[in-house]
Design a protein around this motif. Structure first.
Motif, PDB file in Angstrom:
ATOM      1  N   THR A  97      10.638  -5.322   4.192  1.00  0.00           N
ATOM      2  CA  THR A  97      11.413  -4.808   3.002  1.00  0.00           C
ATOM      3  C   THR A  97      12.376  -5.673   2.501  1.00  0.00           C
ATOM      4  O   THR A  97      13.582  -5.139   2.859  1.00  0.00           O
ATOM      5  N   HIS A  98      11.773  -6.342   1.359  1.00  0.00           N
ATOM      6  CA  HIS A  98      13.120  -7.077   1.118  1.00  0.00           C
ATOM      7  C   HIS A  98      14.149  -6.613  -0.376  1.00  0.00           C
ATOM      8  O   HIS A  98      14.946  -7.403  -0.605  1.00  0.00           O
ATOM      9  N   HIS A  99      14.003  -5.016  -0.408  1.00  0.00           N
ATOM     10  CA  HIS A  99      14.729  -4.653  -1.446  1.00  0.00           C
ATOM     11  C   HIS A  99      15.556  -4.083  -0.699  1.00  0.00           C
ATOM     12  O   HIS A  99      16.517  -3.608  -1.393  1.00  0.00           O
ATOM     13  N   CYS A 135       6.861 -14.742  -0.672  1.00  0.00           N
ATOM     14  CA  CYS A 135       5.704 -14.542  -1.931  1.00  0.00           C
ATOM     15  C   CYS A 135       5.314 -13.095  -2.682  1.00  0.00           C
ATOM     16  O   CYS A 135       3.982 -12.965  -2.640  1.00  0.00           O
ATOM     17  N   ASP A 136       5.916 -12.001  -2.188  1.00  0.00           N
ATOM     18  CA  ASP A 136       5.384 -10.084  -3.000  1.00  0.00           C
ATOM     19  C   ASP A 136       5.690 -10.641  -4.177  1.00  0.00           C
ATOM     20  O   ASP A 136       6.410 -11.362  -4.647  1.00  0.00           O
ATOM     21  N   VAL A 137       4.705 -10.108  -5.233  1.00  0.00           N
ATOM     22  CA  VAL A 137       4.723  -9.719  -6.672  1.00  0.00           C
ATOM     23  C   VAL A 137       6.537  -9.335  -7.116  1.00  0.00           C
ATOM     24  O   VAL A 137       6.716  -9.746  -7.693  1.00  0.00           O
ATOM     25  N   HIS A 138       6.958  -8.776  -6.167  1.00  0.00           N
ATOM     26  CA  HIS A 138       8.906  -8.583  -6.143  1.00  0.00           C
ATOM     27  C   HIS A 138       9.459  -9.102  -5.724  1.00  0.00           C
ATOM     28  O   HIS A 138       9.510  -9.749  -4.907  1.00  0.00           O
ATOM     29  N   GLN A 139      10.401  -8.983  -6.577  1.00  0.00           N
ATOM     30  CA  GLN A 139      11.421 -10.613  -6.440  1.00  0.00           C
ATOM     31  C   GLN A 139      12.073 -10.018  -5.020  1.00  0.00           C
ATOM     32  O   GLN A 139      12.526  -8.740  -4.659  1.00  0.00           O
ATOM     33  N   ALA A 212       0.812  -7.986  -1.064  1.00  0.00           N
ATOM     34  CA  ALA A 212      -0.859  -8.199  -1.607  1.00  0.00           C
ATOM     35  C   ALA A 212      -0.437  -8.065  -2.790  1.00  0.00           C
ATOM     36  O   ALA A 212      -2.012  -8.129  -2.924  1.00  0.00           O
ATOM     37  N   ASP A 213       0.504  -7.587  -3.294  1.00  0.00           N
ATOM     38  CA  ASP A 213       0.028  -7.091  -4.964  1.00  0.00           C
ATOM     39  C   ASP A 213       0.856  -8.076  -5.688  1.00  0.00           C
ATOM     40  O   ASP A 213       0.066  -7.415  -7.103  1.00  0.00           O
ATOM     41  N   PRO A 214       0.020  -9.500  -5.768  1.00  0.00           N
ATOM     42  CA  PRO A 214       0.064 -10.131  -6.872  1.00  0.00           C
ATOM     43  C   PRO A 214      -1.471  -9.773  -6.675  1.00  0.00           C
ATOM     44  O   PRO A 214      -1.598 -10.477  -8.258  1.00  0.00           O
ATOM     45  N   ALA A 253       4.602  -6.950   3.497  1.00  0.00           N
ATOM     46  CA  ALA A 253       5.173  -6.507   2.749  1.00  0.00           C
ATOM     47  C   ALA A 253       4.561  -5.871   1.807  1.00  0.00           C
ATOM     48  O   ALA A 253       3.982  -5.206   1.986  1.00  0.00           O
ATOM     49  N   GLY A 254       3.932  -5.792   0.247  1.00  0.00           N
ATOM     50  CA  GLY A 254       3.943  -5.142  -0.804  1.00  0.00           C
ATOM     51  C   GLY A 254       2.323  -4.878  -0.521  1.00  0.00           C
ATOM     52  O   GLY A 254       1.815  -6.076  -0.425  1.00  0.00           O
ATOM     53  N   GLY A 255       1.779  -4.042  -1.160  1.00  0.00           N
ATOM     54  CA  GLY A 255      -0.023  -4.136  -1.902  1.00  0.00           C
ATOM     55  C   GLY A 255      -0.341  -2.866  -2.204  1.00  0.00           C
ATOM     56  O   GLY A 255      -0.182  -1.512  -1.376  1.00  0.00           O
ATOM     57  N   TYR A 256      -0.246  -2.533  -3.079  1.00  0.00           N
ATOM     58  CA  TYR A 256      -0.900  -1.223  -3.956  1.00  0.00           C
ATOM     59  C   TYR A 256      -2.029  -1.294  -4.695  1.00  0.00           C
ATOM     60  O   TYR A 256      -1.968  -0.551  -6.286  1.00  0.00           O
ATOM     61  N   ALA A 257      -3.385  -2.035  -4.441  1.00  0.00           N
ATOM     62  CA  ALA A 257      -4.433  -1.632  -5.863  1.00  0.00           C
ATOM     63  C   ALA A 257      -5.020  -0.589  -5.074  1.00  0.00           C
ATOM     64  O   ALA A 257      -4.624   0.117  -4.517  1.00  0.00           O
TER      65      ALA A 257
HETATM   66 ZN   LIG Z   1       6.151  -5.910  -3.980  1.00  0.00          ZN
END
Ligand SMILES: [Zn+2]
Length: 279
Positions: A97-99, A135-139, A212-214, A253-257
């Motif tokens: 939860t990096h944001h 390595c989440d696609v969002h900084q 997983a979001d990249p 972290a994220g993943g919104y396929a």
């Molecule tokens: Zn993300």
């Protein structure tokens, strides 16, 4: 949110991890959260007193369960750090939860689990130096901001240049990627970044955000990695940490396929791979 349940169900159904090895983490305490967050924010978030605007920035409606979940997410990465130091690796089936910043949440993040856990490890004097590999696609903007003045915790983020958050913070090392970056370029730049992060951090413990979001069919990703490329990403990070003698905690972290099963496939493969690094 269904991704988390599906991942857990698949892990149990395949027998990858015995039910008895799947632990319910303790909630992070106020004093643990307060190393990374301001007293005012923790108190108001816990009491349901954040403003409408603050909740909109987080993106979830407030509920006692949201706070319970957010505290346990941080607790899981924190306990994961202790387990990793003893057993080589641990996995948080949520987290990343990096944001979340010191005094506010954002982008589906209430409390910053990696910052809370890393600061706990230093406070408990379990390690002297750590590295966070995001390595989440969002900084990892919240992580970078919270830990800006912490020379003992090295932050590395590799992310889409044009993606959320549109105002980037400064990590100790940032790699920005153009839209539609594919496997080969990604892996080449990641290898450089991980090597530098390991060398510069002198870390004794790592926290990995394996978003997983990249993935090429992610709704919020804007990059073009294949499932195979994402598997190679995880393998590259794990191998380099392992060969440097650095235990690690893996967070989702994220993943919104577009198809939720794709996000679950990617994260299941990552968890399966991580289990091979138990020492
Ligand atoms: Zn993300």
């Amino acid at each position: 949110m269904a991704k988390y349940r599906l991942l857990r169900e698949r892990i149990l159904a395949t027998g990858l991890v015995a039910r008895t090895d799947l632990l319910v983490p303790p909630p992070a305490s106020d004093s643990e959260l307060l190393r990374a967050h301001s007293p005012d924010y923790v108190a108001r978030a816990s009491a349901g007193e954040l403003t409408e605007r603050e909740m909109r920035q987080i993106g979830f409606p407030w509920s006692p369960l949201l706070i319970e979940r957010s505290r346990r997410t941080s607790g899981a990465t924190l306990v994961g750090c202790r387990v990793a130091l003893a057993e080589g690796v641990a996995v948080n089936l949520a987290g990343g939860t990096h944001h979340a910043f010191r005094d506010h949440g954002a982008g589906f993040c209430v409390f910053n689990d990696a910052a809370v856990a890393a600061l706990a490890m230093l406070a408990e004097q379990r390690v002297r130096r750590m590295v966070i590999i995001d390595c989440d696609v969002h900084q990892g903007n919240g992580t970078a901001a919270i830990l800006r003045d912490q020379p003992a915790i090295f932050t590395f983020s590799i992310h889409g240049a044009k993606n959320y958050p549109f105002h980037k913070e400064q990590s100790d090392l940032d790699i920005e990627l153009a839209d539609q970056t594919g496997d080969d370029e990604y892996l080449e730049r990641l290898a450089w970044g991980v090597d530098h992060a390991i060398e510069l951090s002198h870390a004794e413990l790592a926290i990995y955000l394996g978003g997983a979001d990249p993935y090429l069919d992610d709704r919020l990703g804007r990059l073009a990695l294949t499932k195979q490329g994402l598997y190679q990403r995880d393998q590259l990070v794990f191998e380099r940490l392992y060969s440097s003698g650095i235990p690690f905690v893996v967070t989702m972290a994220g993943g919104y396929a577009r198809k939720i099963e794709d996000s679950v496939d990617i994260q299941f493969a990552m968890v399966e791979l991580a289990t091979k690094y138990t020492t």
